[in-house]
Design an enzyme around this catalytic site. Structure first.
Site, PDB file in Angstrom:
ATOM      1  N   ASP A 189       0.838  -1.205   0.000  1.00 57.10           N
ATOM      2  CA  ASP A 189       0.000   0.000   0.000  1.00 57.10           C
ATOM      3  C   ASP A 189       0.871   1.252   0.000  1.00 57.10           C
ATOM      4  O   ASP A 189       1.564   1.528   0.973  1.00 57.10           O
ATOM      5  CB  ASP A 189      -0.891   0.006   1.255  1.00 57.10           C
ATOM      6  CG  ASP A 189      -1.814   1.211   1.301  1.00 57.10           C
ATOM      7  OD1 ASP A 189      -2.953   1.096   0.817  1.00 57.10           O
ATOM      8  OD2 ASP A 189      -1.387   2.281   1.804  1.00 57.10           O
ATOM      9  N   TYR A 244       3.222   9.870  -0.668  1.00 59.09           N
ATOM     10  CA  TYR A 244       4.297   9.281   0.155  1.00 59.09           C
ATOM     11  C   TYR A 244       5.669   9.530  -0.471  1.00 59.09           C
ATOM     12  O   TYR A 244       6.699   9.365   0.187  1.00 59.09           O
ATOM     13  CB  TYR A 244       4.109   7.769   0.378  1.00 59.09           C
ATOM     14  CG  TYR A 244       2.826   7.366   1.087  1.00 59.09           C
ATOM     15  CD1 TYR A 244       2.004   8.311   1.699  1.00 59.09           C
ATOM     16  CD2 TYR A 244       2.442   6.023   1.155  1.00 59.09           C
ATOM     17  CE1 TYR A 244       0.825   7.928   2.327  1.00 59.09           C
ATOM     18  CE2 TYR A 244       1.270   5.640   1.794  1.00 59.09           C
ATOM     19  CZ  TYR A 244       0.461   6.596   2.367  1.00 59.09           C
ATOM     20  OH  TYR A 244      -0.704   6.217   2.991  1.00 59.09           O
ATOM     21  N   HIS A 249      -7.547   9.564  -1.959  1.00 57.99           N
ATOM     22  CA  HIS A 249      -6.881   9.529  -0.655  1.00 57.99           C
ATOM     23  C   HIS A 249      -7.730  10.164   0.464  1.00 57.99           C
ATOM     24  O   HIS A 249      -7.810   9.629   1.564  1.00 57.99           O
ATOM     25  CB  HIS A 249      -5.526  10.231  -0.772  1.00 57.99           C
ATOM     26  CG  HIS A 249      -4.505   9.770   0.207  1.00 57.99           C
ATOM     27  ND1 HIS A 249      -3.172   9.664  -0.091  1.00 57.99           N
ATOM     28  CD2 HIS A 249      -4.606   9.390   1.504  1.00 57.99           C
ATOM     29  CE1 HIS A 249      -2.506   9.234   0.963  1.00 57.99           C
ATOM     30  NE2 HIS A 249      -3.354   9.052   1.943  1.00 57.99           N
ATOM     31  N   LYS A 282      -2.671   5.903  -4.402  1.00 60.48           N
ATOM     32  CA  LYS A 282      -3.785   6.814  -4.085  1.00 60.48           C
ATOM     33  C   LYS A 282      -3.625   8.159  -4.777  1.00 60.48           C
ATOM     34  O   LYS A 282      -2.503   8.630  -4.986  1.00 60.48           O
ATOM     35  CB  LYS A 282      -3.865   7.035  -2.559  1.00 60.48           C
ATOM     36  CG  LYS A 282      -3.803   5.754  -1.744  1.00 60.48           C
ATOM     37  CD  LYS A 282      -3.985   5.987  -0.247  1.00 60.48           C
ATOM     38  CE  LYS A 282      -3.658   4.725   0.540  1.00 60.48           C
ATOM     39  NZ  LYS A 282      -2.241   4.607   0.905  1.00 60.48           N
TER      40      LYS A 282
END
Ligand code: NAD
Length: 275
Positions: free
Chosen positions: A44, A49, A107, A74
């Protein structure tokens, strides 16, 4: 053995995955490599990120074929909107070095931004194009979740939300049951804080001869929740994976259910317009 859970679109997801939030891009390949060697088949990540390149490299250099790995990314808030979402997925695929993801999530709903519905329409289109196998959402208040379903007739496969024994989201899980949406827990270990020292968790861990983290993960799995714990420590990556073999009894589950509290949330409230 990690079970697979079937979505309302016929695809399925390994119930225990590996989360990579806060893992630097240059450490992500090694971390993902370790997770895949350990046996995880579900990763994930998210564009925000900043580690999609490293995650992609970890997958490409592992001995596990791409098609055996369930990969989630996401759509970030600033990329919401129909055209922007279509381009954002292309950029994620480019960074990940793959031509599809297994799951694409919005998200955060960001209700006040007012673009979640057109973003959801973009995800529906991306699924039609085959660039994403399944589509879902994350951090959606109930009203916005119901709205996207009512307006498009397409129900998310999964909803990824903050969920752990201190914040068990019973109301939201009831909505998921109503629509046949799989529940996915982020911060399933409560970010490794106070929860893992809770006397109830520690006592159950002692009784079964397992670790507190394994008890918490076994609780998620017993409840049919998908969990994506994060760690960069190989021993913990393995420990968390082995939680799939831990069986709790009904009394343990009831005791852990009793830990939830109204103020148990760690992260932002998706309804908070300030966030
Ligand atoms: P988590 O609950 O998985 O906790 C991770 C922390 O717990 C680690 O950093 C470590 O300190 C500790 N830990 C891990 N394994 C342990 C063990 N066996 N024993 C003791 N301590 C241990 O928290 P998280 O990273 O916030 O959440 C997991 C994943 O969920 C993220 O990596 C990300 O993929 C996803 N996530 C999504 C959202 C979202 O908005 N959709 C938000 C947060 C996280």
């Amino acid at each position: 053995m990690v079970k697979n859970i079937t979505f309302n679109d016929g695809n399925s997801i390994p119930q225990l995955g590996y989360g990579v939030w806060q893992i630097e891009d240059n450490g992500a390949a090694d971390a993902v490599g370790t997770a895949l060697e350990t046996g995880y088949r579900h990763i994930d990540t998210a564009s925000i990120y900043g580690n999609e390149v490293g995650v992609g490299r970890g997958i490409a250099t592992s001995s596990v074929p791409r098609e055996d790995i369930f990969l989630t990314t996401k759509l970030w808030n600033s990329d919401q909107g129909f055209e922007k979402a279509i381009s954002a997925l292309d950029a994620s695929l480019e960074r990940l070095g793959t031509d599809y993801v297994d799951l694409y999530l919005i998200h955060w709903a960001k209700p006040q931004q007012g673009t979640y519905l057109e973003s959801w329409r973009a995800l529906i289109e991306l699924k039609k194009q085959g660039k994403v196998r399944s589509i879902g959402v994350s951090n959606f208040p109930q009203a916005q979740l119901r709205e996207i379903i009512a307006d498009t007739g397409v129900t998310p496969a999964i909803h990824q939300i903050e969920l752990h024994p201190y914040f068990s989201q019973e109301d939201m899980r009831a909505v998921h049951s109503e629509f046949g949406i799989v529940t996915e827990a982020w911060s399933p270990l409560g970010q490794g804080g106070e929860l893992l020292k809770d006397p109830v968790i520690v006592e159950i861990a002692g009784k079964h001869g397992v670790s507190p983290a394994q008890v918490v993960l076994a609780w998620h799995l017993a409840k049919g929740i998908v969990a994506i714990p994060k760690s960069v420590t190989p021993a913990r990556i393995a420990e968390n994976f082995a939680a799939a073999n831990v069986t709790l009894d009904t009394a343990d589950i009831a005791a852990i259910d009793g830990l939830t509290r109204a103020d148990g949330r760690i992260g932002p409230d998706p309804q908070n317009p300030e966030f």
